[in-house]
Every structure is written in C-alpha cells, then in structure tokens.
Design a protein around this motif. Structure first.
Motif, PDB file in Angstrom:
ATOM      1  N   ALA A 100      29.975 -13.310 -48.983  1.00 47.22           N
ATOM      2  CA  ALA A 100      29.504 -14.650 -49.364  1.00 47.22           C
ATOM      3  C   ALA A 100      30.690 -15.589 -49.539  1.00 47.22           C
ATOM      4  N   VAL A 101      30.641 -16.714 -48.866  1.00 52.27           N
ATOM      5  CA  VAL A 101      31.730 -17.696 -48.975  1.00 52.27           C
ATOM      6  C   VAL A 101      31.291 -18.931 -49.757  1.00 52.27           C
ATOM      7  N   THR A 102      29.991 -19.045 -50.047  1.00 49.91           N
ATOM      8  CA  THR A 102      29.454 -20.133 -50.869  1.00 49.91           C
ATOM      9  C   THR A 102      28.442 -19.529 -51.836  1.00 49.91           C
ATOM     10  N   PRO A 103      28.084 -20.247 -52.935  1.00 45.81           N
ATOM     11  CA  PRO A 103      27.076 -19.717 -53.856  1.00 45.81           C
ATOM     12  C   PRO A 103      25.777 -19.384 -53.134  1.00 45.81           C
ATOM     13  N   ASP A 104      25.167 -18.271 -53.566  1.00 46.42           N
ATOM     14  CA  ASP A 104      23.955 -17.786 -52.912  1.00 46.42           C
ATOM     15  C   ASP A 104      23.120 -17.059 -53.973  1.00 46.42           C
ATOM     16  N   CYS A 148      25.810  -0.596 -52.898  1.00 47.05           N
ATOM     17  CA  CYS A 148      26.775  -0.908 -51.832  1.00 47.05           C
ATOM     18  C   CYS A 148      26.355  -2.166 -51.070  1.00 47.05           C
ATOM     19  N   ARG A 149      25.064  -2.305 -50.849  1.00 48.07           N
ATOM     20  CA  ARG A 149      24.577  -3.498 -50.150  1.00 48.07           C
ATOM     21  C   ARG A 149      24.936  -4.758 -50.948  1.00 48.07           C
ATOM     22  N   ALA A 150      24.700  -4.727 -52.256  1.00 51.10           N
ATOM     23  CA  ALA A 150      25.013  -5.897 -53.084  1.00 51.10           C
ATOM     24  C   ALA A 150      26.508  -6.191 -53.072  1.00 51.10           C
ATOM     25  N   ARG A 151      27.324  -5.141 -53.134  1.00 48.91           N
ATOM     26  CA  ARG A 151      28.773  -5.339 -53.146  1.00 48.91           C
ATOM     27  C   ARG A 151      29.252  -5.980 -51.854  1.00 48.91           C
ATOM     28  N   HIS A 152      28.769  -5.497 -50.711  1.00 43.75           N
ATOM     29  CA  HIS A 152      29.218  -6.066 -49.424  1.00 43.75           C
ATOM     30  C   HIS A 152      28.650  -7.461 -49.198  1.00 43.75           C
ATOM     31  N   ARG A 153      27.432  -7.700 -49.656  1.00 45.23           N
ATOM     32  CA  ARG A 153      26.885  -9.056 -49.540  1.00 45.23           C
ATOM     33  C   ARG A 153      27.746 -10.035 -50.343  1.00 45.23           C
ATOM     34  N   ALA A 154      28.193  -9.601 -51.533  1.00 44.87           N
ATOM     35  CA  ALA A 154      29.050 -10.466 -52.353  1.00 44.87           C
ATOM     36  C   ALA A 154      30.387 -10.718 -51.679  1.00 44.87           C
ATOM     37  N   TYR A 206      43.380  -3.924 -44.330  1.00 47.08           N
ATOM     38  CA  TYR A 206      42.441  -4.938 -44.804  1.00 47.08           C
ATOM     39  C   TYR A 206      43.110  -6.309 -44.914  1.00 47.08           C
ATOM     40  N   GLN A 207      44.286  -6.341 -45.532  1.00 47.31           N
ATOM     41  CA  GLN A 207      44.922  -7.627 -45.822  1.00 47.31           C
ATOM     42  C   GLN A 207      45.403  -8.354 -44.574  1.00 47.31           C
ATOM     43  N   ASP A 208      45.755  -7.628 -43.525  1.00 49.22           N
ATOM     44  CA  ASP A 208      46.267  -8.292 -42.318  1.00 49.22           C
ATOM     45  C   ASP A 208      45.165  -8.835 -41.422  1.00 49.22           C
ATOM     46  N   ALA A 209      43.911  -8.476 -41.684  1.00 49.24           N
ATOM     47  CA  ALA A 209      42.812  -8.975 -40.863  1.00 49.24           C
ATOM     48  C   ALA A 209      42.482 -10.411 -41.251  1.00 49.24           C
ATOM     49  N   PRO A 210      42.143 -11.276 -40.312  1.00 51.91           N
ATOM     50  CA  PRO A 210      41.742 -12.650 -40.633  1.00 51.91           C
ATOM     51  C   PRO A 210      40.499 -12.633 -41.534  1.00 51.91           C
ATOM     52  N   SER A 211      40.375 -13.639 -42.410  1.00 53.75           N
ATOM     53  CA  SER A 211      39.271 -13.657 -43.363  1.00 53.75           C
ATOM     54  C   SER A 211      37.911 -13.703 -42.663  1.00 53.75           C
ATOM     55  N   ALA A 212      37.805 -14.403 -41.547  1.00 57.61           N
ATOM     56  CA  ALA A 212      36.517 -14.472 -40.834  1.00 57.61           C
ATOM     57  C   ALA A 212      36.091 -13.092 -40.353  1.00 57.61           C
ATOM     58  N   ARG A 213      37.060 -12.297 -39.906  1.00 55.35           N
ATOM     59  CA  ARG A 213      36.728 -10.949 -39.444  1.00 55.35           C
ATOM     60  C   ARG A 213      36.327 -10.071 -40.630  1.00 55.35           C
ATOM     61  N   ARG A 214      36.995 -10.240 -41.777  1.00 53.82           N
ATOM     62  CA  ARG A 214      36.624  -9.443 -42.961  1.00 53.82           C
ATOM     63  C   ARG A 214      35.183  -9.756 -43.389  1.00 53.82           C
ATOM     64  N   VAL A 215      34.828 -11.051 -43.369  1.00 54.46           N
ATOM     65  CA  VAL A 215      33.470 -11.450 -43.724  1.00 54.46           C
ATOM     66  C   VAL A 215      32.458 -10.814 -42.781  1.00 54.46           C
ATOM     67  N   LYS A 216      32.771 -10.851 -41.474  1.00 48.56           N
ATOM     68  CA  LYS A 216      31.867 -10.284 -40.466  1.00 48.56           C
ATOM     69  C   LYS A 216      31.670  -8.782 -40.704  1.00 48.56           C
ATOM     70  N   VAL A 217      32.744  -8.096 -41.055  1.00 46.05           N
ATOM     71  CA  VAL A 217      32.664  -6.651 -41.307  1.00 46.05           C
ATOM     72  C   VAL A 217      31.807  -6.370 -42.541  1.00 46.05           C
ATOM     73  N   HIS A 218      32.025  -7.134 -43.613  1.00 47.51           N
ATOM     74  CA  HIS A 218      31.233  -6.913 -44.826  1.00 47.51           C
ATOM     75  C   HIS A 218      29.746  -7.176 -44.566  1.00 47.51           C
ATOM     76  N   ARG A 219      29.425  -8.171 -43.759  1.00 47.54           N
ATOM     77  CA  ARG A 219      28.013  -8.424 -43.432  1.00 47.54           C
ATOM     78  C   ARG A 219      27.405  -7.240 -42.689  1.00 47.54           C
ATOM     79  N   ALA A 220      28.166  -6.696 -41.741  1.00 40.94           N
ATOM     80  CA  ALA A 220      27.670  -5.533 -41.002  1.00 40.94           C
ATOM     81  C   ALA A 220      27.458  -4.347 -41.936  1.00 40.94           C
ATOM     82  N   LEU A 221      28.396  -4.145 -42.875  1.00 41.63           N
ATOM     83  CA  LEU A 221      28.259  -3.048 -43.844  1.00 41.63           C
ATOM     84  C   LEU A 221      27.057  -3.269 -44.753  1.00 41.63           C
TER      85      LEU A 221
END
Length: 896
Positions: free
Chosen positions: A355-359, A346-352, A322-337
């Motif tokens: 999220a890179v800005t308030p939503d 689980c949906r709420a956790r991955h959406r959070a 997890y830690q070695d992956a670029p942050s943009a890729r981690r965000v993309k993965v969480h969105r897919a999850l």
C-alpha cells in the motif's frame, strides 16, 4: 574450525555440561553482524548432539528470528515447539491451552487468554517436563528479529530456570534486548594471528592477508567474504571496503551480477521473508518466473533450497536482494504475495507493504490481525499492527481509534513511554469527546504505573463526564482507587459524587469517600458489607458462569482486598488475598501477582507471620524482576521495610526505602519509635496519618513519650472513632491502650489486654500493649503484677525478632526484680533456617501438595521444587517430606 573463540567455547561447553548434570542456565551471545554468533550456536548444537559422557542424549530445539515474521504472533515459539507439540497435551490444562492457542492447535476450543506472561509460564512448564527425560538445549538465533511475544516468553523462562537440566543460548545484535539480566558473551573481532589462520583456511594467498585483515577489521564474516572477492588478486590499490556495510556492498554486487529473472526470484524470496516455498512459488507464477530461475543464486551460494524451504546464506544477503530492488518492483512483488497467500496474517502483511496510500480495506485487515495477537496476549505485536493500521486509515476518527488501540496494547506490554506517545498522537485526530475520554484512561494508567496516582485520578475524573455511562463508571471506580493510593482524598470524594450523579453508586467507593471525609461510622460498615458480600460469593459459588463473569468477580475480590486493608480486617484480607493469588496462579496471570502478593504480605505481617511475609515478598520481587515490573519493587520493598523496622535493623530499613513510595515514612516512624527517637517518630507518623489509620495510634504513643501529650489528643479521638466504627477487636484494644497512655490510668489497659487475649490477632500490637501495661504497673510499684504482661510481651517480641522492643521488655523485667530475663529465648521456628523460597516449598509440601502442584503454584519446575526440598531437609534435621507435617505442627504450636 572456530579461531580465537576459546573462551566463548569454554563457556558454552560449561553450559551444556551443566544441563547434562541436571542444572539449568542461559547465555546471550551479543555482537555485530558477522562476528560469529551463529557459528557459536552451531558449535553448541554439534556438541550437544555428540556428547559421550553417559548422560541421556540432549534434545535440541531451535528457532531463528526472521525479520518478516516480527509481526506474526508467537512465530518464534511455533518454530521452537513444533517438533514437540505432541507433548503439550500432558501439561496442566491452563498451560496446555495457552500453548495450543499459540501454535494454532485449538481450533474450535474456547481459550481464555492469560496475561502477557502466560506463554512464558507455559513454556517453562513444557521445557521442565521435557527435561525430566533428557537434557534440553534451546538455541535462538537472530533474537533481534524474533516476535516480541516469543522473546518475552523465552526471557521469562530463562530467568526462572534453576535445576531442570535446560540450557538456553540466544544470539542477538549489539543494540537489541539489553538489560535481560542474563549472563552474556561478547565475541571480539579476531586478532591478526587468528584472522590469518581463517584466511589461510579460505585459500587466500598469504600476500593478501594483511590487506583483507585491514579491510575487514577482524570481522569473521567480512574476512570470509573479502577473501572470496580478493582470491587470485594482487595486493593492489583498490579502495578500502567497509565492515558490515562493506559486507552488504559485497552481497549487493553478487546479487547485481545475477540474471534478471534470478534477481526477481531472489526479491520474491526476500519479500516473502519466511522461506515458505508454496507462498514464494505462487507469487513467482503470477510474475512469470519459477524455481529454475533460482539456480544461478544457488550456484553463487547466496541461497540454499531444501524441500519446501529456502534459506539465505546470511541475513545481509536478503537485505541486499530487497534493498537494491526499485520500490515499484517491491510493491509489485508484495501484491503478488498477498494475492497468493494462504494465511490471513501473511496476506494482511503483504497488502500493507504494497500500500502506497491510505486504504481502509488494508487497515481493517491489519486491525483484525492485531486483535488476534491481543487475544494471544502478544501485545507488542498487536500494537505494531494497530500502528500500521492507523497509518493506512483514511478517516481521522478511525485513525485516532486505532492509535488508541495501539496505545492500550503497548501499555499492556509494559512500554509506558510508547503508550503516552501513541495516546498523544491519537489526540491530534480525536474530535469526539468520548474518544478523548478513552485516551485519558490510557494516559491515566501510564501515570499510575509511573508512580503518580494523583495525576492519574485527576485525569479520569476530569474526562469521565464525556464517556458513556458504563465506561464512566469504570473510570470513576479506578479514579477512586488511584486517589486513595496517593492520599488525595478529595479525589475519592469527587469520584463517589460523580458515580451517584450517574445513578451508579458504588459501595466500595462510597465507603472510601466517607472514611476520607472522617465519617468512619458510616464508611467503614459500607466497606465491611462489601467485603462480606465478596466472601459470601466466593464461598457459595467458587466458579463463575463464564470467563467474563470470572474476571469481574476477580476484580471485585481485589477491590475487597483493598477494602480489608482499610478496615483493618486482617483475617478477611488474608483470606481474600490468598484466594486471589490462587486465582492468578491458576489462570497464569503472572503480571497481577506482585500487587496481590504485597497485600497478602501486609496481612501476614499484621498476623505476626513475618517469615511467611518475607517469603511472599521475595516471590513477588522475583516475579516483578522477571517480567519487568520495575514500578512494583518500591512498594514491595517498603513492605519488607516494615518488618526490618520492627526488628530495629536501621541499615536494612534505609536500604529498602531507597526507592520508596510515599507511605514508606511509616516504616521510618516505627523504626524510630522502637529505638526511642520519639520526636522523629512523631514527625514520620504525621506524614502518613492522613492515609493510614493505624498511624494515629502510633502518633499517640510517640507524642506521649516525646513529652508532648497535647499532640496526642486529636489522633486519639480520630483513632477511637475509626476503631469503634470498624469494630475490629485488635483496633479497639489499641484504642484503649492509647487512652490509657494519655490518661495514665489502669482501667483502659486492662480492657486492652482483655480484648487482645480474648480475640487474638496482631501479636505485635498485643505485645506492645502488654509492655506498656507492665511499665505502668512497675512505675506504680506493683512489680509482682508487672511481671506476667512483661514476660508475655518479651516472648512475643523475641519470636518476632523485634530487637529494640525485646530489650525494653528485658530492662523492665529486670527492674521488677526478675533476674532470668537476660538470656534470649531460643527461636522456636526451625523454618527460620530456610531461604524464603525454601520456606514456601516446605510449607506446601508439609500440607501434602505434590512437587508438580507446588511447581505450578510458584511458577517453578518440579525438579526445582525437589532441589529446594533437598537443600531444606538437612537444615530442618529431616530426611523426607513424610516428616514435614509433624515438624511444622510443632512449629505452629510453638508460635501459638
């Protein structure tokens, strides 16, 4: 083979053997990552499964903390108990409903939440039930990542186990879950010889052993990983590798060597966190990879796929992926999850996580999940989710509100410092005065729990004007109680005035305010009226129409308990406190019990039931310890100190009052009065007289006996007004006694004795009256008349073990010419031979309560109840519970 772990294995084997023999216990295995904690748990599981000592086969329940599930309420209990879910329905309804709610098995069924300890109580009951048939072993790995609700339930259960045949074994990192109160194992790093044996088992050439041992510092996981990395290499000059960080670096290198698609699959698995294959594959399909891409990671031994789950070889492998992956890729993965999740949490956790800005939409989802955690009484998880929601809330008022929710939740979880910090953060965003008033309620609760009820009361009164009327009413009621507790009586009057100004006067608050102002004649009848209303409501309709109405009635009952203590109505106080304790037991409201048990014990002391009071306080102290309510222990010990003071046990009084509340001075005064240190006693009684009416009567005696009768007149007048207004016979008797002391006349003495004898109550006060009257008669040269009250006083003092008072009565009797007073009477109460918990169990058993029902009342297991009875029988000289009613009936007659 586990090398260098002989001592740890022996401890674990002993724990398992005890469970097979019907004894319970728990161990915490604590150490750094890679030290071998999981290996020790695997040894326990293997040993339990293969024991061949004639005992029934041990049932093993297992859960492993998953970092990604820390904010999923009771995820750990779900793992642990899912294999035995079919046994839950057989539990008492309140426990069955709690566990069904925790496991999501009660859809469509109304569930009334208990407090945050309800799940622990239900878990204890279930494990004890399972152990009736076979020993039980609970293994919990990576406790540091178990959700807090599960962790609290597990630790509560572990502390209350005794004789069920349940073993609990926890593994956790060094820095987490300190102060559990449980025995611990701390495996050390391996010495060179043991490390060499492990490295040889790994096939590493002996020439490389010293280098790998130095690089690993004896950490077993590091030894294995570095051995694999070094195998086939010469002892060259490569840079030394770290220990935990070095192991992580080794895993990172292994992950980096995988093909691109395999790294992406590994990242999806790491981000998903639970090893739940359907969720992982749904996201993988969105991102253009599939299960086949995991083959390389499987071949490298980094993960294991079995059925519908995927498991990382070690948590550090997941961290590396997890830690070695670029942050943009981690965000993309969480969105897919999030897009493919089939569970709202689980949906709420991955959406959070994505999220890179308030939503606001994401924040609202998190708030919903936090509310669900709160309904299950998992307040730590609720607080964490509310905090995340606040961080993602764009509008400042909404952020303040969610931070307040977080502060309230973390307060209910018992973390006062965090509650105060969150409330302070919320105030930065709260522009609305009503919101600031709600935050003041949180801050006031923290101040009260920290031991400053005066500051708490002021906060509530100061901000009540900004609150909505219903909220202001609740704040001012609470403020009045806090102010009375602190002795800040002006705060009680302020609260009463503001309630009347709101158009919402409160009988109990008005009564306290009038008493605080010295108007006993008006205030005490108001309190008595409220007490009578509550008792009548309980008698006419035992069950309320709804959970909310039930809770409201319970709050009012507890208010009546406090009013009973103020009025001095011992019978009503004991009745209401006993009823409220039963309500808390039935509803699993463990956190509320220490307070109500203290009130019950105070009423028991007044009734002369000192051993029962000790049992009550012992239970309350054990509960306070088991659930972390440290602030409750001081007042509880002060209650015990009152008994020790009556008994003249100075060492114990001072030991109990080491962390005492302000009213503890009363016990010191009572001790000094009994020991003849009258000036010291008067000083202590002066310190508490403004909030304890009974202290005024003691001030009179201390002042007269100290040779300063002028100092007795004002407290006598005040106590007489209080006694007449309250109308309690014992108080009227004590008032007459005080008048007799000051006036040095017989008529008030005879009136006092008559009231005591005709109406009963407060045997210690009755014996004091008889002692003083006997002394007066003897000084008046009426030695024959003095003997009867002195004998009666002596008998009561002996039964209460009031040593200094007993000696005074004996001396006076000898002075009358009676020669048989020197020998102490035999204690009639055979229950004195029992421990406080044995006494509780025996009393309930004698009343015909079954072991299972006793267990439910005292938060024990039926087997532990039987264990206490087994130990009590020989002390009592009986062989079965059938003999207990006769025995206790004889004790009751002796006491009366």
């Amino acid at each position: 083979m586990l090398y260098g772990r002989e001592a740890e294995l022996a401890e674990i084997d002993r724990l398992l053997a005890d469970a097979r023999a019907g004894r319970s216990g728990a161990l915490v295995v604590r150490g750094e990552a890679g030290i071998g904690k999981s290996a020790l748990l695997e040894h326990a599981e293997h040993t339990a499964a293969n024991a061949d000592d004639g005992a029934p086969r041990t049932r093993v329940l297992r859960a492993t903390g998953v970092e990604a599930e820390q904010d999923i309420p009771f995820a750990g209990l779900h793992q642990l108990l899912w294999p035995v879910q079919e046994r839950i329905h057989a539990l008492p309804p309140v426990h069955a409903q709690t566990l069904q709610a925790v496991l999501g098995l009660c859809a469509g069924v109304e569930h009334r939440p208990g407090d945050r300890f309800a799940a622990g109580l239900a878990l204890l009951t279930l494990l004890a039930d399972l152990a009736e048939r076979q020993p039980v072993l609970c293994l919990v790995d990576d406790l540091q990542w178990i959700d807090r609700g599960t962790a609290e339930a597990l630790l509560f259960t572990a502390r209350r186990l005794a004789a069920e045949g349940v073993a609990m074994l926890f593994a956790t990192r060094e820095e987490t879950f300190g102060g559990t109160g449980l025995p611990e194992l701390r495996p050390r790093r391996l010495v060179r010889a043991d490390a060499g044996r492990l490295l040889a088992e790994q096939g590493l050439p002996a020439a490389l052993h010293d280098r790998v041992f130095r690089e690993s510092a004896g950490n077993p996981l590091a030894l294995i990983e570095f051995a694999a990395a070094r195998r086939g290499l010469s002892d060259g000059g490569a840079a030394p590798l770290p220990v935990t960080d070095r192991v992580l670096a080794s895993f990172r290198a292994q992950v980096a060597a995988l093909p691109e698609r395999a790294r992406l699959m590994l990242l999806i698995a790491a981000a998903e966190g639970r090893g739940y294959m359907p969720s992982l594959l749904g996201a993988a399909q969105r991102l253009g990879v599939d299960l086949a891409d995991l083959a390389a990671a499987e071949q490298a031994g980094l993960v294991e796929v079995a059925g519908s789950s995927i498991t990382f070889r070690h948590p550090l492998v997941r961290a590396a992926a997890y830690q070695d992956a670029p942050s943009a890729r981690r965000v993309k993965v969480h969105r897919a999850l999030a897009d493919t999740a089939d569970d709202p949490g689980c949906r709420a956790r991955h959406r959070a996580s994505a999220a890179v800005t308030p939503d606001e939409s994401v924040a609202a989802d998190l708030e919903t999940q936090a509310g669900r955690a709160g309904e299950l009484a998992d307040f730590d998880t609720a607080a964490s989710l509310y905090r995340q929601a606040a961080r993602l809330t764009p509008a400042l008022p909404g952020r303040a509100r969610r931070l307040r929710y977080a502060a309230s939740a973390v307060l209910r979880a018992g973390n006062h410092a965090a509650a105060l910090s969150l409330a302070a953060e919320a105030e930065q965003y709260a522009g609305d005065p009503a919101e600031r008033a709600r935050l003041a309620s949180v801050r006031a609760a923290v101040e009260f729990e920290r031991g400053d009820p005066c500051a708490a009361s002021r906060l509530l009164v100061e901000h009540a004007a900004d609150a909505a009327p219903a909220e202001a009413q609740s704040m001012l009621r609470t403020a009045a109680t806090y102010a009375w507790t602190s002795g800040e009586l002006s705060g009680v009057r302020d609260a009463a005035e503001r309630l009347r100004a709101l158009g919402r006067p409160d009988k109990a608050v008005d009564g306290m305010a009038l008493v605080a102002a010295g108007d006993h004649a008006t205030g005490l009848p108001l309190l008595a009226e409220m007490i009578a209303e509550v008792r009548a409501a309980d008698a006419s309709s035992p069950a309320a129409a709804s959970p909310a109405a039930d809770a409201a009635r319970a709050d009012r009952r507890m208010q009546a308990v406090h009013a009973g203590l103020i009025v001095g109505d011992d019978e009503a106080t004991l009745e209401l406190a006993t009823a409220h304790a039963a309500y808390c037991r039935a509803g699993g409201l463990v956190g509320s019990l220490p307070g109500v048990l203290r009130a019950q014990a105070q009423a028991q002391i007044a009734a002369g039931l000192h051993r029962d009071a000790e049992s009550t306080v012992a239970e309350a102290l054990a509960l306070a310890r088991d659930i972390g309510l440290r602030q409750s222990t001081g007042p509880l010990k002060a209650t015990l100190a009152r008994i020790a003071a009556i008994e003249g046990d100075e060492r114990r009084v001072r030991e109990l009052l080491a962390d005492a509340p302000p009213d503890a001075a009363y016990a010191l005064g009572l001790l000094d009065l009994g020991l003849g240190r009258h000036a010291d006693a008067l000083r202590h009684f002066d310190d508490v007289a403004h909030r304890m009416a009974a202290a005024d009567a003691d001030r009179v005696e201390a002042a007269v006996r100290a040779g300063t009768p002028d100092r007795a007149r004002e407290p006598l007048e005040r106590f007489q007004r209080w006694a007449r207004a309250g109308g309690q016979p014992w108080a009227l008797a004590v008032a007459a006694r005080c008048r007799a002391l000051l006036d040095d006349t017989e008529e008030p003495f005879t009136e006092a004795v008559r009231l005591h004898v005709e109406h009963g109550g407060r045997p210690f006060e009755r014996a004091r009256t008889q002692l003083l009257y006997g002394e007066w008669l003897r000084r008046s040269r009426r030695r024959s008349d003095a003997r009867a009250p002195l004998r009666s006083a002596l008998e009561t003092f002996e039964r209460l073990r009031a040593a200094p008072w007993t000696e005074r009565a004996r001396v006076e009797l000898r002075a009358t010419g009676e020669t048989g007073a020197a020998a102490p009477a035999a204690a009639p109460d055979v229950l004195d031979r029992l421990t406080p918990q044995e006494r509780q169990v025996v009393r309930l058993a004698a009343d015909g309560v079954s072991s299972r029902e006793i267990a439910a009342q005292l938060f024990l297991s039926p087997r532990t109840v039987e264990y206490h009875l087994y130990k009590a029988y020989p002390k009592l000289g009986v062989s079965s519970r059938r003999e207990l009613p006769r025995l206790l009936g004889a004790v009751g007659r002796a006491e009366s």
